[in-house]
Design an enzyme around this catalytic site. Structure first.
Site: not given
Length: 259
Positions: A134, A191, A226
């Protein structure tokens, strides 16, 4: 918030040395979690860069996974000056009050300090890898361009064309052509924060770069979101996570310099 129905992975500590330490950075001491095999010998090093949520149990477990694979893994608390993300319940507050206040240049210097610590505690600084998730995925690209000691990097769903605040002005796509180590990017097709148009732009930038850039590659997992590796969150995708972990280890090992 969607309930997490997954059972987070708990990597055993048997055969490992694990714990918290303090890494000197100029006149400060930065907290960090480390994990390494108990046996003596110079170990390959992997810097593990946190998500926006800090060095919580998931990141610590990833360090233990690397240690079980023979690495000295260290995950520094890169927000220690700005605050504790665990103090906030909303992601938006973590981003606005902490993450957006953390300069990239400070982070790169803190990671450099972790290499010094690793070299003094059993790490082989001729064999250095970096990986991040991330927020840490974005930093991984930056560090692969910053630090010539890095042999290989693996960036997990990190932003490619943006940061998290106005102080972040240089992004992975801006450094793609001058990488100092090959990077494996691991991304999710669904994502929403990192559209496929950004991934395609990064892939094109890599083809126009130096040798390390051209050796870099990005794997996009169909149907994955994600955070697909985060086994403590609802978006965890076991099949993609398993494949990505195998690719991560293979990438690092194939690019490590001979010991």
């Amino acid at each position: 918030m969607t309930e997490n129905k997954n059972t987070p992975i708990k990597t055993p500590v048997s055969g490992l040395k694990v714990g918290m330490t303090e890494v000197p950075v100029n006149t400060e001491s930065m907290p960090a979690y480390y994990a390494m095999p108990e046996q003596a010998g110079r170990l390959p090093v992997v810097l593990v860069i946190q998500e926006i949520f800090g060095v919580h149990e998931h990141i610590q477990d990833i360090c233990r996974r690397f240690a079980q694979e023979g690495f000295l893994a260290i995950a520094p608390e890169l927000y220690f000056r700005q605050g504790d993300p665990a103090a906030f319940s909303e992601v938006s507050d973590i981003v606005s009050k902490i993450v957006s206040q953390v300069p990239d240049e400070q982070v790169l210097q803190d990671l450099d300090a972790c290499l010094v610590w690793a070299g003094l505690h059993g790490g082989n600084l001729a064999q250095v890898c970096v990986t991040g998730f991330c927020w840490g995925g974005r930093v991984t690209w930056r560090y692969a361009e910053h630090q010539p000691m890095v042999n290989a990097a693996v960036a997990w769903y990190g932003r490619l064309t943006a940061g998290h605040g106005p102080i972040h002005t240089r992004h992975p796509i801006d450094v793609a052509s001058t990488l100092q180590a090959p990077v494996l990017g691991l991304y999710g097709e669904k994502d929403a924060g990192i559209p496929l148009s950004d991934v395609r732009a990064m892939q094109k930038a890599l083809t126009l770069g130096n040798e390390h850039a051209q050796r870099s590659t990005i794997r996009v997992y169909e149907g994955a979101d994600h955070g697909f590796f985060a086994d403590y969150r609802p978006m965890y995708e076991p099949k993609a996570a398993k494949d990505a972990w195998v690719r991560c280890l293979a990438w690092m090992r194939s690019n490590l310099k001979p010991s």
